[in-house]
Design an enzyme around this catalytic site. Structure first.
Site, PDB file in Angstrom:
ATOM      1  N   TYR A 126     -52.499 -29.171 -27.901  1.00  0.00           N
ATOM      2  CA  TYR A 126     -51.331 -28.274 -27.830  1.00  0.00           C
ATOM      3  C   TYR A 126     -50.681 -28.120 -29.216  1.00  0.00           C
ATOM      4  CZ  TYR A 126     -46.438 -26.978 -26.941  1.00  0.00           C
ATOM      5  OH  TYR A 126     -45.185 -26.389 -26.983  1.00  0.00           O
ATOM      6  N   TRP A 151     -38.242 -30.791 -26.653  1.00  0.00           N
ATOM      7  CA  TRP A 151     -37.631 -31.378 -25.449  1.00  0.00           C
ATOM      8  C   TRP A 151     -36.750 -30.364 -24.707  1.00  0.00           C
ATOM      9  CZ3 TRP A 151     -36.012 -37.212 -25.518  1.00  0.00           C
ATOM     10  CH2 TRP A 151     -37.016 -37.972 -26.107  1.00  0.00           C
TER      11      TRP A 151
HETATM   12  N1  LIG Z   1     -40.817 -26.811 -22.962  1.00  0.00           N
HETATM   13  C1  LIG Z   1     -40.647 -27.603 -24.020  1.00  0.00           C
HETATM   14  O1  LIG Z   1     -40.235 -28.759 -23.915  1.00  0.00           O
HETATM   15  C2  LIG Z   1     -40.946 -27.062 -25.397  1.00  0.00           C
HETATM   16  C3  LIG Z   1     -40.788 -27.912 -26.492  1.00  0.00           C
HETATM   17  C4  LIG Z   1     -41.044 -27.408 -27.765  1.00  0.00           C
HETATM   18  C5  LIG Z   1     -41.445 -26.090 -27.927  1.00  0.00           C
HETATM   19  N2  LIG Z   1     -41.610 -25.301 -26.842  1.00  0.00           N
HETATM   20  C6  LIG Z   1     -42.035 -23.918 -27.057  1.00  0.00           C
HETATM   21  O2  LIG Z   1     -41.008 -23.066 -26.580  1.00  0.00           O
HETATM   22  C7  LIG Z   1     -41.569 -21.847 -26.089  1.00  0.00           C
HETATM   23  C8  LIG Z   1     -41.015 -21.545 -24.707  1.00  0.00           C
HETATM   24  O3  LIG Z   1     -41.356 -22.622 -23.847  1.00  0.00           O
HETATM   25  P1  LIG Z   1     -40.949 -22.615 -22.313  1.00  0.00           P
HETATM   26  O4  LIG Z   1     -40.506 -23.991 -21.973  1.00  0.00           O
HETATM   27  O5  LIG Z   1     -40.081 -21.456 -22.009  1.00  0.00           O
HETATM   28  O6  LIG Z   1     -42.398 -22.384 -21.671  1.00  0.00           O
HETATM   29  P2  LIG Z   1     -42.795 -21.851 -20.213  1.00  0.00           P
HETATM   30  O7  LIG Z   1     -41.663 -21.996 -19.272  1.00  0.00           O
HETATM   31  O8  LIG Z   1     -44.110 -22.490 -19.914  1.00  0.00           O
HETATM   32  O9  LIG Z   1     -43.008 -20.292 -20.454  1.00  0.00           O
HETATM   33  C9  LIG Z   1     -44.120 -19.760 -21.105  1.00  0.00           C
HETATM   34  C10 LIG Z   1     -44.322 -18.380 -20.562  1.00  0.00           C
HETATM   35  O10 LIG Z   1     -45.469 -17.791 -21.228  1.00  0.00           O
HETATM   36  C11 LIG Z   1     -46.178 -17.063 -20.272  1.00  0.00           C
HETATM   37  N3  LIG Z   1     -47.563 -16.809 -20.698  1.00  0.00           N
HETATM   38  C12 LIG Z   1     -48.605 -17.679 -20.712  1.00  0.00           C
HETATM   39  N4  LIG Z   1     -49.721 -17.052 -21.123  1.00  0.00           N
HETATM   40  C13 LIG Z   1     -49.378 -15.774 -21.371  1.00  0.00           C
HETATM   41  C14 LIG Z   1     -50.091 -14.636 -21.808  1.00  0.00           C
HETATM   42  N5  LIG Z   1     -51.399 -14.702 -22.081  1.00  0.00           N
HETATM   43  N6  LIG Z   1     -49.432 -13.469 -21.966  1.00  0.00           N
HETATM   44  C15 LIG Z   1     -48.109 -13.375 -21.683  1.00  0.00           C
HETATM   45  N7  LIG Z   1     -47.369 -14.414 -21.245  1.00  0.00           N
HETATM   46  C16 LIG Z   1     -48.002 -15.604 -21.091  1.00  0.00           C
HETATM   47  C17 LIG Z   1     -46.106 -17.911 -19.021  1.00  0.00           C
HETATM   48  O11 LIG Z   1     -46.438 -17.132 -17.898  1.00  0.00           O
HETATM   49  P3  LIG Z   1     -47.182 -17.861 -16.641  1.00  0.00           P
HETATM   50  O12 LIG Z   1     -46.195 -18.842 -16.109  1.00  0.00           O
HETATM   51  O13 LIG Z   1     -47.447 -16.672 -15.754  1.00  0.00           O
HETATM   52  O14 LIG Z   1     -48.419 -18.501 -17.218  1.00  0.00           O
HETATM   53  C18 LIG Z   1     -44.638 -18.333 -19.061  1.00  0.00           C
HETATM   54  O15 LIG Z   1     -43.812 -17.366 -18.438  1.00  0.00           O
HETATM   55  C19 LIG Z   1     -43.077 -22.019 -26.160  1.00  0.00           C
HETATM   56  O16 LIG Z   1     -43.549 -21.415 -27.350  1.00  0.00           O
HETATM   57  C20 LIG Z   1     -43.272 -23.524 -26.271  1.00  0.00           C
HETATM   58  O17 LIG Z   1     -44.457 -23.839 -26.966  1.00  0.00           O
HETATM   59  C21 LIG Z   1     -41.373 -25.741 -25.576  1.00  0.00           C
END
Ligand SMILES: NC(=O)c1ccc[n+]([C@@H]2O[C@H](COP(=O)([O-])OP(=O)(O)OC[C@H]3O[C@@H](n4cnc5c(N)ncnc54)[C@H](OP(=O)(O)O)[C@@H]3O)[C@@H](O)[C@H]2O)c1
Length: 288
Positions: A126, A151
């Site tokens: 990842y 986080w």
């Molecule tokens: N969550 C954490 O703790 C964390 C920490 C550090 C950084 N981040 C970063 O923050 C950002 C937002 O994270 P989040 O927590 O909001 O993640 P999330 O809830 O998993 O949301 C990601 C979204 O991307 C969509 N997606 C996946 N593949 C796709 C595609 N091919 N085309 C269009 N949409 C697609 C997913 O749709 P589906 O559900 O339909 O697959 C989901 O709606 C990400 O870049 C993540 O790497 C997150």
């Protein structure tokens, strides 16, 4: 201004919908059904025909452990597709705001908060795929801001706070690791900061990489104690343990604290303390 938000139904995307409700700008939220970011043609068409000024890419492959078994899919979504968005941004003169992660660091080196120019060394698929996404954007020649965060939790989607609320309400005891520390970040705080940067044109002339998390530092154990305390889930005994007791597919960084000085200096945004934001989130969750 017109702003495209990809991954609009995810955790951060949903928080951006709330944060931009009163914005004078037009935020357009898309999911994979509307623009699958791994489909270059769909990205070129979606960005090319809609006159966007800014793209905020919240779409990502975020399952850290599953990514170890699906490296090609993680790479396609987190790296290659980020490159497609960057290419379309360059061609159409948009600024790309990419959300990245503390996992580009990894390893166990020292306990000094990570600065934007510290050397990167992901320990899992990842983190590596997100790093490749950053590199594709930097190489593309588009105007960009990369915001690394960590986080994330909120009222939406699956996240640590919601899991712990459930577990501490239903189990008599729970073991949680105390040898990994970081900064819990309310996704609504990050969303508010992104909307502030966009609506007040703070992104202009400030391209580059930034770190954002809420203020303060704790371990997953401390985080769990605070969640249980705020929710009044006092009957569950929470026991600290080491990560080796919970082997997982992906190796996680033991010290995951981001230095936010550049973010605060550049954008003049004050960042909430994690406990204050956690209290607000739990109030929303328990009242709903
Ligand atoms: N969550 C954490 O703790 C964390 C920490 C550090 C950084 N981040 C970063 O923050 C950002 C937002 O994270 P989040 O927590 O909001 O993640 P999330 O809830 O998993 O949301 C990601 C979204 O991307 C969509 N997606 C996946 N593949 C796709 C595609 N091919 N085309 C269009 N949409 C697609 C997913 O749709 P589906 O559900 O339909 O697959 C989901 O709606 C990400 O870049 C993540 O790497 C997150």
């Amino acid at each position: 201004m017109r702003i495209l938000v990809t991954g609009g139904d995810g955790q951060l995307g949903t928080c951006l919908k709330i944060a931009s409700e009163n914005s004078p700008n037009k935020y357009i939220f898309t999911d994979a059904d509307y623009i699958d970011i791994t489909d270059k043609e769909a990205v070129d068409l979606g960005v090319g025909c809609n006159n966007f000024d800014i793209i905020v890419n919240c779409a990502a492959y975020t399952n850290v452990d599953r990514a170890e078994e699906q490296p090609e899919i993680a790479e396609r979504i987190n790296a290659e597709a980020a490159g497609f968005l960057a290419g379309a941004a360059r061609k159409n003169g948009c600024t790309l705001i990419q959300i990245s992660t503390d996992y580009v660091f990894g390893g166990n080196e020292g306990n000094t908060p990570r600065r934007e120019d510290d050397s990167v060394k992901p320990t899992g698929v990842y983190g590596l795929s997100k790093l490749h996404g950053e590199q594709a954007i930097e190489k593309s020649g588009c105007k960009y801001l990369i915001i690394r965060t960590a986080w994330l939790y909120s009222e939406f989607g699956k996240n640590f706070v919601k899991t712990i609320l459930e577990l501490t309400a239903t189990r008599p005891e729970l073991k949680v690791v105390f040898d990994q520390v970081g900064s819990p970040t309310y996704a609504r705080d990050l969303a508010n900061a992104i909307v502030d940067i966009i609506d007040n044109h703070k992104y202009e002339g400030n391209e580059g990489i930034y770190h954002y998390s809420d203020e303060g530092v704790c371990s997953w154990y401390d985080f769990t104690q605070e969640i249980a305390h705020l929710a009044g889930n006092t009957s569950c005994h929470i026991e600290p343990c080491r990560s080796c007791e919970f082997p997982s597919a992906a190796v996680r960084p033991s010290y995951s604290v981001l230095d936010k000085a550049k973010f605060k200096r550049t954008f003049g945004i004050s960042i909430p303390y994690w406990k204050t934001s956690l209290k607000a989130c739990i109030k929303n969750l328990t009242e709903s």
